[in-house]
Scaffold this motif. Structure first.
Motif, PDB file in Angstrom:
ATOM      1  N   LEU A 147       6.742   4.083 -17.446  1.00 42.06           N
ATOM      2  CA  LEU A 147       5.561   4.739 -16.903  1.00 42.06           C
ATOM      3  C   LEU A 147       4.704   5.356 -18.010  1.00 42.06           C
ATOM      4  O   LEU A 147       3.474   5.409 -17.900  1.00 42.06           O
ATOM      5  CB  LEU A 147       5.977   5.803 -15.888  1.00 42.06           C
ATOM      6  N   LEU A 201       2.054   3.122 -19.437  1.00 45.78           N
ATOM      7  CA  LEU A 201       0.809   2.977 -18.690  1.00 45.78           C
ATOM      8  C   LEU A 201      -0.289   3.887 -19.239  1.00 45.78           C
ATOM      9  O   LEU A 201      -1.482   3.575 -19.119  1.00 45.78           O
ATOM     10  CB  LEU A 201       1.038   3.292 -17.206  1.00 45.78           C
ATOM     11  N   ARG A 208      -0.635   2.521 -23.530  1.00 55.35           N
ATOM     12  CA  ARG A 208      -1.341   1.240 -23.569  1.00 55.35           C
ATOM     13  C   ARG A 208      -1.352   0.636 -24.977  1.00 55.35           C
ATOM     14  O   ARG A 208      -2.390   0.483 -25.607  1.00 55.35           O
ATOM     15  CB  ARG A 208      -2.778   1.427 -23.072  1.00 55.35           C
ATOM     16  N   VAL A 224       1.754  -3.393 -21.117  1.00 60.62           N
ATOM     17  CA  VAL A 224       1.488  -2.668 -19.877  1.00 60.62           C
ATOM     18  C   VAL A 224       1.969  -3.478 -18.678  1.00 60.62           C
ATOM     19  O   VAL A 224       2.580  -2.940 -17.742  1.00 60.62           O
ATOM     20  CB  VAL A 224      -0.018  -2.347 -19.758  1.00 60.62           C
ATOM     21  N   ILE A 245       4.903  -2.344 -16.008  1.00 60.51           N
ATOM     22  CA  ILE A 245       4.708  -2.279 -14.557  1.00 60.51           C
ATOM     23  C   ILE A 245       5.721  -3.162 -13.829  1.00 60.51           C
ATOM     24  O   ILE A 245       6.358  -2.741 -12.853  1.00 60.51           O
ATOM     25  CB  ILE A 245       3.273  -2.704 -14.200  1.00 60.51           C
ATOM     26  N   CYS A 246       5.885  -4.381 -14.310  1.00 54.13           N
ATOM     27  CA  CYS A 246       6.809  -5.318 -13.650  1.00 54.13           C
ATOM     28  C   CYS A 246       8.248  -4.821 -13.712  1.00 54.13           C
ATOM     29  O   CYS A 246       8.978  -4.893 -12.706  1.00 54.13           O
ATOM     30  CB  CYS A 246       6.692  -6.693 -14.289  1.00 54.13           C
ATOM     31  N   TRP A 274       9.400  -1.674 -14.109  1.00 54.21           N
ATOM     32  CA  TRP A 274       9.628  -0.484 -13.283  1.00 54.21           C
ATOM     33  C   TRP A 274       9.610  -0.827 -11.803  1.00 54.21           C
ATOM     34  O   TRP A 274      10.467  -0.363 -11.040  1.00 54.21           O
ATOM     35  CB  TRP A 274       8.567   0.573 -13.594  1.00 54.21           C
ATOM     36  N   LEU A 275       8.640  -1.634 -11.382  1.00 61.62           N
ATOM     37  CA  LEU A 275       8.580  -2.012  -9.972  1.00 61.62           C
ATOM     38  C   LEU A 275       9.802  -2.817  -9.558  1.00 61.62           C
ATOM     39  O   LEU A 275      10.359  -2.614  -8.464  1.00 61.62           O
ATOM     40  CB  LEU A 275       7.309  -2.820  -9.706  1.00 61.62           C
TER      41      LEU A 275
END
Length: 679
Positions: free
Chosen positions: A386, A389, A392, A398, A402-403, A405-406
């Motif tokens: 996170l 994000l 950067r 980035v 995101i991928c 963590w999700l």
């Protein structure tokens, strides 16, 4: 000075004594806003044996004339020495007199034999991560008027941040995870659960220490070094080849690598700024900046700098480390699963009989292991993923953050949803949510790691633990420029988790609850310490010095207790001796189902004390039961307990179950059929 002698205990426990006594500083910052002297680079090393120092300085001045230097030495907030030095006694032409021009000196020796430095206590050279500050008040020699103020943090080269300690702890955690798999394959469910709990508790506390080290609070030297030891649990390791790969990837994806480590000879890197002069606090940068040749790093970037990781490589280092550990762990599981049965066939050892089972369900083992690794690595991705994000480093990084963590969040969310789904089904069919969770081998193998450490009725505690980790990660990742807000939210989070743990007491036994609650208490106290370190209460510096040492001692003592608690379980692993058996297991035959008054305590006795049937065919009063022969065959026999039982199914089942263990558990805990009741 009694406090300094007491603090010296930490020097004897936590770190070796330095071979050469010295005091050194690598950053000089202004403690006034007049701008008379600007500094690009500063470095000084003082050796008390020969009363000499070597200094390097690169900067400029806007004042001309002879000056006097009032030197004050503060150790843990205590003023240990005060001296006045004539700049001409330093034998540096640029300072006698001071000139309105650029000043640049390189490795100039200073003779301090004429300067009385006897006020420096000897303990200052031995306490690890000495918290000392030298403040220089520069005055005009003729009028005595104050010109400007400078200060420098001083260290003695002794630190608690020892690479050997970090490597030793990493090896022990790896052995704990490996032992969990081996013992599970051997079919020793109780041992496997105890090993897993102690390993994860130990690792979780180290991760918590590392997360506090990543906060934006201006941490004291001893606090910085203590939390730095455990940063490997967040995937931050200073391997040179990893930095090369990360830099190459960033450049290939359009990013611009930072170069702070390569420019330490040109700029002063500052990891904290504070002043002992009331009302003259230095303006603090909110991010890594270069102003006047000074680079300030804080929070996550400070952690990376101390491991020799460029700020732009921090996320990718953690990302690659997680993948490396995952691949190694899965390969070890495959190796053990396919090799141990073959070894058992040759060795013919009774202890290896459990490995002779079929390996057709190895896919479930691998899936369960992936879920477990996602749970272990979730704290580091919550923080660093996170944080990427906002940092950067490049567009590709980035997207990866995101991928990752999700994906991990959805995986753990799916696993928890499946557990609750099975528990709800079990509550509907069996009047108890724990029945299916502990009798279904697929559920136990894939998602058992989420609840086997808890009591059967407290399986839901995985939700508070997940939310606790998520909130801490969000606060540390997104509040890097707001230290006070970060400290307040962390304090509230730790308090809420402590109250929840104390009220529910969810873990498998009393000892586990004691250690888990103690860990929550220590984390809550750490949050209080960090709130004080934000200087929101404007407390005296000596108080901060005392709190710094207390913080390190408190966490070190509990870490040693956790280490002993963790190592003791290896005795059960080596001997394969079940820890603290609460009952004798039933044999799989008809005779074991007879309810005699003088029999031994068995697994079903807790169930007997709570089992009730609505139509009155079977009643319980102590150990006296109504004979089955007096019942009519037309009566319906209900085999579902109407009330939840206390510890009837001990939550110590295999983390990687075997066919033998699965079948035996099904036989032990499935209620007997009607034809088996009539003997």
């Amino acid at each position: 000075m009694r406090f300094l002698r007491w603090a010296g205990i930490l020097a004897l426990i936590a770190s070796p004594v330095a071979a050469d006594r010295l005091l050194q500083s690598h950053a000089l910052v202004p403690c006034s806003n007049d701008g008379i002297i600007s500094i690009n680079h500063f470095d000084i090393v003082f050796t008390p044996e020969n009363k000499s120092a070597v200094v390097s300085f690169d900067g400029s001045a806007t004042y001309s004339g002879k000056i006097l230097i009032d030197l004050d030495l503060y150790i843990y907030g205590y003023k240990a020495a005060t001296r006045t030095i004539d700049s001409c006694d330093l034998n540096i032409d640029a300072f006698c007199p001071l000139r309105d021009t650029s000043l640049k000196i390189s490795n100039v020796p200073l003779d301090l034999s004429s300067v009385n430095l006897s006020g420096i206590p000897g303990i200052a050279y031995q306490v690890p991560d000495l918290d000392a500050v030298v403040r220089l008040q520069i005055r005009a020699a003729d009028t005595g008027k104050k010109i400007t103020c400078l200060q420098a943090s001083v260290s003695n080269g002794v630190t608690v941040n020892q690479a050997g300690v970090a490597w030793a702890m990493a090896v022990l955690i790896g052995l704990g995870l490996l032992a969990t798999v081996v013992v599970s394959i051997l079919g020793h469910a109780n041992i496997a659960t105890h090993v897993a709990f102690r390993t994860l508790l130990f690792l979780g506390f180290m991760q918590s220490q590392a997360m506090y080290g990543m906060t934006a609070v201006d941490q004291r030297p001893l606090v910085q070094s203590w939390t730095q030891i455990w940063q490997w649990t967040m995937g931050l390791v200073g391997a040179g080849f990893l930095q090369t790969i990360c830099t190459w990837f960033q450049r290939a994806t359009g990013g611009t690598p930072s170069s702070i480590l390569a420019t330490t000879d040109e700029y002063s890197v500052i990891m904290q700024k504070r002043s002992y002069v009331p009302g003259s606090l230095v303006a603090r940068a909110t991010d890594t900046t270069i102003n006047g040749g000074e680079v300030e790093v804080r929070g996550i970037e400070r952690v990376g700098f101390r491991i020799n990781i460029e700020p732009t490589n921090i996320f990718m280092t953690s990302y690659l480390f997680f993948y490396f550990v995952t691949v190694v762990f899965l390969l070890m599981i495959l190796f053990l699963k396919f090799c141990l049965p073959r070894i058992a066939n040759k060795v013919k050892s009774p202890k290896l009989e459990g490995t002779r089972v079929a390996t057709s369900d190895w896919k479930d083992y691998m899936r369960g292991s992936l879920y477990r690794l996602a749970s272990i690595g979730y704290p580091q991705m919550c923080v660093l993923g996170l944080w990427e994000l906002t940092h950067r480093d490049s567009a590709a990084e980035v997207v990866l953050a995101i991928c990752m963590w999700l994906t991990m969040t959805l995986i753990l969310g799916w696993a928890m949803w499946k557990v609750f789904q099975r528990a709800r089904l079990s509550r509907t069919l069996r009047q108890n949510p724990a029945y299916t969770l502990y009798s279904d081998p697929v559920c136990l193998t894939r998602w058992g790691f989420l609840y086997v450490n808890y009591k059967a009725q407290a399986f839901y505690f995985m939700i508070p633990l997940f939310l606790y980790t998520l909130v801490k990660g969000l606060v540390i990742a997104f509040a890097q420029s707001h230290a006070l807000a970060q400290a307040i939210v962390l304090l509230i989070t730790e308090a809420a988790f402590l109250v929840t743990t104390c009220v529910i007491r969810p873990y498998m036994n009393r000892t586990a609850n004691i250690f888990a609650i103690t860990a929550a208490v220590i984390n809550f106290l750490n949050a209080i310490f960090f709130l004080f370190f934000t200087d929101v209460f404007n407390t005296a510096e000596l108080v901060y010095g005392v709190m710094e040492v207390v913080f390190a001692l408190l966490n070190a003592v509990f870490m040693v207790a956790l280490l002993i608690f963790f190592l003791l379980v290896f005795y059960y692993v080596v001997t394969l001796k079940e820890p603290a058996e609460q009952y004798t297991r039933l044999s799989d035959n008809r005779e074991s189902m007879r309810l005699a008054e003088d029999r031994r305590i068995t697994e079903l006795q807790p169930l007997e004390k709570n089992l009730q049937v609505e139509d009155g065919h079977m009643t319980s009063s102590g150990n006296v039961w109504e004979p089955l022969s007096t019942r009519s065959h037309s009566d319906e026999i209900t085999d579902v307990p109407r009330q939840s039982y206390a510890n009837a199914v001990q939550p110590t089942l295999p983390l990687i179950s075997t066919s033998d263990s699965e079948s035996s558990r099904s036989r032990q805990y499935d209620p007997p059929r009607q034809e088996e009741r009539i003997l």
